[in-house]
Design a protein around this motif. Structure first.
Motif, PDB file in Angstrom:
ATOM      1  N   GLY A  57      -0.732   4.618   8.690  1.00 56.90           N
ATOM      2  CA  GLY A  57      -1.712   3.534   8.615  1.00 56.90           C
ATOM      3  C   GLY A  57      -3.138   3.966   8.863  1.00 56.90           C
ATOM      4  N   GLN A  97      -5.699   3.569   2.607  1.00 55.29           N
ATOM      5  CA  GLN A  97      -4.915   2.362   2.920  1.00 55.29           C
ATOM      6  C   GLN A  97      -5.824   1.188   3.228  1.00 55.29           C
ATOM      7  OE1 GLN A  97      -2.426   4.583   5.845  1.00 55.29           O
ATOM      8  NE2 GLN A  97      -0.712   3.643   4.781  1.00 55.29           N
ATOM      9  N   LYS A  98      -6.861   1.446   4.012  1.00 53.91           N
ATOM     10  CA  LYS A  98      -7.802   0.367   4.347  1.00 53.91           C
ATOM     11  C   LYS A  98      -8.578  -0.059   3.103  1.00 53.91           C
ATOM     12  CE  LYS A  98     -11.290  -0.954   7.740  1.00 53.91           C
ATOM     13  NZ  LYS A  98     -12.258  -1.457   6.764  1.00 53.91           N
ATOM     14  N   GLY A 155       9.174   0.896   3.686  1.00 57.50           N
ATOM     15  CA  GLY A 155       7.898   0.866   2.960  1.00 57.50           C
ATOM     16  C   GLY A 155       8.029   1.349   1.529  1.00 57.50           C
ATOM     17  N   PRO A 170       2.411   0.688  -1.576  1.00 60.54           N
ATOM     18  CA  PRO A 170       2.779   1.985  -0.991  1.00 60.54           C
ATOM     19  C   PRO A 170       2.905   3.085  -2.054  1.00 60.54           C
ATOM     20  CG  PRO A 170       4.071   0.230   0.003  1.00 60.54           C
ATOM     21  CD  PRO A 170       3.331  -0.388  -1.160  1.00 60.54           C
ATOM     22  N   ILE A 205       5.248   6.313   2.735  1.00 59.69           N
ATOM     23  CA  ILE A 205       4.042   5.598   3.152  1.00 59.69           C
ATOM     24  C   ILE A 205       3.931   5.558   4.677  1.00 59.69           C
ATOM     25  CG2 ILE A 205       5.094   3.280   3.124  1.00 59.69           C
ATOM     26  CD1 ILE A 205       1.542   4.160   1.868  1.00 59.69           C
ATOM     27  N   GLU A 206       5.077   5.517   5.348  1.00 56.89           N
ATOM     28  CA  GLU A 206       5.050   5.487   6.813  1.00 56.89           C
ATOM     29  C   GLU A 206       4.444   6.777   7.367  1.00 56.89           C
ATOM     30  OE1 GLU A 206       7.718   4.654   4.972  1.00 56.89           O
ATOM     31  OE2 GLU A 206       8.427   2.671   5.631  1.00 56.89           O
TER      32      GLU A 206
END
Lengths: 162, 703
Positions: free
Chosen positions: A77, A82-83, A32, A98, A72-73
């Motif tokens: 999520g 992020q959304k 990512g 990211p 980012i991982e």
């Protein structure tokens, strides 16, 4: 050499001068984090080291010994930003996203950032698709929702304290 | 049929993967036994290769040169003039000569290859080039009518190279499989790459191309990836192992295509009342060392060279020429940003020479429905030049500010522009683009060659299909472009993916609906099994175009724009600070307003970079500033938020009234910036207008 990666202890045998970026992508298989220029100009490889955003292409892995590294991982999520990046079309091609998201987390402690605050926080991250406006919309909406949302605070803090 | 997805900013089909880092780009993929590939390139702009010497232990290396090519060594594009690997001579810095592969990246990059050249004097000045790739003449009326003008204004305008700076550099992986080679990569046009691979590999080695998630393109991954794809395929074929080639930023900037530099000369004759009498335009594009797409870039540039203005007598003469510099190629706007920069600064100067207000001058001459363009195309109701101009002027209070800023460090300027959507002339007829819809157990799947490169192809196509078929947007899947499984929808270029490929999909959906009757796709599948509908594009039947004379309907329709830029110039440093940028654009009807806004904001910012920041320094035929440290694109601190206005004027030939949009926003910012600098008294005729250039520019007294 040991450091904490996304909340878990890791040990690496990489050369101390290996780029943190390469250790993350090739040894830890966390892809990512992206490479856009290899000289700290584009910010696509941004990660957090002890909560500070850095370009992982400029950091020798020796420098993160004992530190907390978040990629980012590490946001799993679930971070609201992020959304919002997808909903507000702050991500087009997505290659800078990211790094942008992680750089924007610097605003986590700023309950009501101004547009100038956002621009300053993201000044080290290049985006060639959006012209940045949609990214501002995503970040400002995140802060506005965090300011008013009852469950927002613990979730936002996740990146820093994992 | 109720419309539920089109016109709404529905969730992107990309899902959350781009924001979580899960989306896989070329460099994120690995295969067992994979090697890394490297390209050895020319370091001289022109020369004969005397010797290639290996100053390293070649054990474990795969080494490929031109003799290893199983098929044709020439890139299969418009002309077959560009070798995949140089044979005896090199024509530009960065030209590929030799390929190496090794499983260890460090060992690979430590290998030293010495190439000895007999150096020859390079041709670097396009004006001095007598080797022409393409010439174009457009004649309307009789330009000799210039003699009857009250006033003739002349000017020469120049634009520099521009680098695409997609944040993901070029990258591909070639994988031997089933007796052939499959290339996965960051590719805008998989079927262009497929055609090139077929020619390169010959009839006995089947080729296949799969697009990976692509980190930006802007034209830079249109025709260029045929080269790294071919290189990786050659290495994979010879080694029998997967081979990955990822360019680093310097290699990408030095070796890959850029926007064509231009020199454009104008002579414009006008009556005292501002009526355009005649226009003469000469366009020179620096094509670099090989043809690539230069003839078509020149074509679009010339067609747009007279701007969105009514004039009965026009002569446009263009040529794309050879130089010993890396070949230039496709870049968003494709020749039009260069020629529209020139004409819009020229129009500003004509208005100034007449003592006329720049808005009044444009309003008097702007194209209207019923007017004819330079190629003789009669415009229809989808012409919105006046509408965008009037809205931009009203919204920004242009007249008031123009007066108010006199005598300050602040200024305001505008540009009026247009952009033809789709391939030029008969291009869409020759392309015979196809699209396919497939019924699946859960809904429908779109199977086209159109690529998602950030602009929103997946989302926008799914919206069109959802509404034309009357199914929920969520039930529409979009297949990853894989030449084995999708049809050739033509390239993802030329502002055609929505208007042209979207239109075919709309027709597929309508046909599928009549097959389905009252069943949903899933119900149909459960009852009857699979069904596919495939259709080919039919351009509007009224299009007439003559390639020999350059007369006729150059484009099915045009998008229209007016940009207004307000800026300040620091009186000591000549730094330009952009204060407000307004982009008013008409492109039919937005399928997805948020994506459309993103195209306008992003394209406008690329145009602002082109205007002020992005300077490619060429030294002896090589880019001397091939790093993001000293080739600068706009950051968050360089540009304001863009005030975007989307005017609607539905185009009956597009899906749900949509026209093309992707390139239009690139055409307007540079002339609007330079016209604002002109308002401040700086006579700028070339871009990028760096502080050094502004400082050195002749300053006219402000009127």
């Amino acid at each position: 050499m040991r450091f904490t990666l996304n909340g878990l202890p890791v040990e690496t045998n990489a050369h101390p001068m290996a780029r943190l970026l390469d250790v993350l992508r090739e040894e830890q298989r966390l892809t990512g984090t992206k490479e856009g220029c290899g000289e700290g100009e584009c910010g696509a490889c941004t990660v957090l080291v002890d909560g500070q955003s850095v370009c992982s292409c400029l950091v020798p892995v020796a420098q993160v010994e004992g530190a907390r590294v978040t990629t980012i991982e590490g946001l799993h999520g679930t971070h609201p930003l992020q959304k919002l990046f997808m909903d507000e079309v702050g991500a087009q091609c997505g290659i800078c996203t990211p790094g942008m998201v992680l750089a924007a987390l610097a605003l986590e402690d700023n309950p009501v950032p101004t547009l100038d605050d956002v621009r300053t926080a993201l000044a080290g991250n290049l985006c060639r698709c959006t012209g940045y406006s949609a990214i501002y919309r995503a970040v400002l909406k995140w802060r506005a929702e965090a300011d008013s949302g009852p469950h927002a605070a613990p979730e936002q803090a996740s990146a820093r304290h994992k | 049929m109720p419309v539920t997805a089109v016109g709404q900013s529905v969730s992107r089909k990309d899902g959350i993967g781009k924001a979580t880092g899960a989306a896989k780009y070329a460099d994120d993929l690995t295969w067992p036994g994979m090697l890394h590939g490297r390209t050895i390139r020319s370091t001289v702009p022109r020369g004969r290769i005397r010797a290639v010497l290996f100053d390293f232990d070649t054990t474990g290396f795969t080494i490929v040169d031109h003799a290893d090519v199983p098929g044709s060594n020439m890139v299969d594009l418009i002309e077959r003039d560009q070798p995949l690997l140089a044979v005896h001579e090199v024509r530009h810095v960065g030209e590929p000569i030799l390929l190496l592969a090794h499983e260890d990246k460090e060992v690979l990059h430590a290998a030293r290859v010495l190439v000895e050249y007999e150096e020859l004097p390079p041709l670097l000045d396009p004006e001095g080039s007598e080797q022409t790739f393409k010439t174009i003449t457009i004649d309307k009326g009789d330009a000799a009518a210039m003699a009857g003008a009250d006033l003739v204004v002349e000017g020469t305008y120049q634009t520099g190279h521009q680098e695409h700076i997609y944040i993901e550099p070029n990258g591909v992986i070639a994988v031997p499989e089933d007796g052939g080679i499959t290339v996965h990569g960051s590719i805008q046009c998989p079927f262009y790459a497929l055609k090139a691979l077929k020619a390169l590999l010959g009839p006995d080695i089947p080729a296949r191309v799969v697009q990976t998630e692509t980190g930006g393109g802007f034209g830079g991954k249109e025709e260029f990836p045929s080269i790294p794809a071919g290189h990786a395929a050659l290495l994979a074929h010879k080694s029998g192992r997967p081979v990955k080639i990822i360019y680093d930023r310097v290699e990408d900037m030095v070796s890959t295509t850029k926007r064509h530099p231009s020199i454009v000369r104008h002579r414009t004759g006008v009556k005292r009342d501002g009526t355009l009498v005649a226009m003469e335009v000469e366009v020179i594009l620096d094509g670099g060392a090989y043809v690539t797409l230069s003839p078509v870039v020149l074509s679009r540039g010339c067609i747009h060279a007279a701007g969105p203005y009514r004039c009965d007598n026009i002569r446009i003469e263009g040529r794309a020429v050879f130089t010993n510099t890396p070949p230039n190629g496709a870049f968003r706007g494709f020749g039009a940003p260069q020629t529209e920069f020139a004409v819009e600064v020229q129009m500003e100067r004509v208005a100034e020479a007449l003592g006329m207000d720049p808005v009044e001058f444009r309003r008097k001459n702007a194209l209207r429905a019923g007017d004819t363009t330079a190629t003789g195309q009669v415009l229809r109701e989808d012409c919105s030049a006046l509408a965008v101009l009037d809205e931009a002027v009203r919204r920004t209070e242009f007249a008031r500010k123009r007066t108010e800023y006199e005598g300050t460090d602040r200024a305001i300027g505008l540009s009026l522009f247009y952009h033809g959507a789709g391939f030029t002339g008969s291009g869409e007829r020759y392309l015979k683009s196809r699209a396919r819809l497939e019924v699946t157990p859960t809904g429908v799947r779109i199977a086209t060659g159109s690529t998602e490169i950030g602009q929103g192809t997946r989302t926008m196509h799914a919206q069109i299909v959802a509404d034309a078929l009357g199914v929920p947007y969520e039930s529409v899947e979009v297949a990853q472009p894989d030449t084995k499984h999708v049809v050739d929808s033509g390239p993802t270029v030329a502002s055609r993916t929505c208007m042209v490929v979207g239109k075919i999909l709309e027709e597929c959906a309508v046909e599928m609906r009549s097959e389905l009757g009252k069943l949903s796709p899933a119900e149909y599948f459960a009852k009857h099994g699979a069904m596919t509908v495939e259709r080919m594009y039919e351009p509007p039947d009224w299009i007439r175009w003559d390639d020999a004379t350059y007369r006729g309907d150059a484009y099915a329709t045009y998008g229209w724009g007016c940009d207004v830029v307000e800026l300040e110039v620091d009186p000591d440093t000549f730094d330009v600070r952009l204060l407000e940028v307004t982009a008013v654009q008409e492109f039919g009807r937005p399928i997805h307003p948020a994506l459309a806004r993103g195209q306008i904001e992003g394209g406008t910012v690329q145009g602002l970079g082109y205007a002020l920041l992005e300077r490619v320094v060429m030294r002896n035929g090589a880019m001397a500033n091939a790093q993001l440290t000293n080739y600068t694109i706009p950051t968050t601190l360089d540009v304001p938020e863009i005030d975007v206005v989307m005017l609607e004027n539905p185009y009956p030939g597009g899906p749900f009234g949509a026209k093309g949009l992707g390139e239009l926003p690139m055409d307007g910012p540079a002339p609007a910036v330079v016209n604002a600098l002109r308002h401040l008294g700086h006579d700028i005729r070339a871009i990028p207008a760096t502080p050094e250039m502004i400082a050195a520019s002749p300053v006219a007294a402000r009127t």
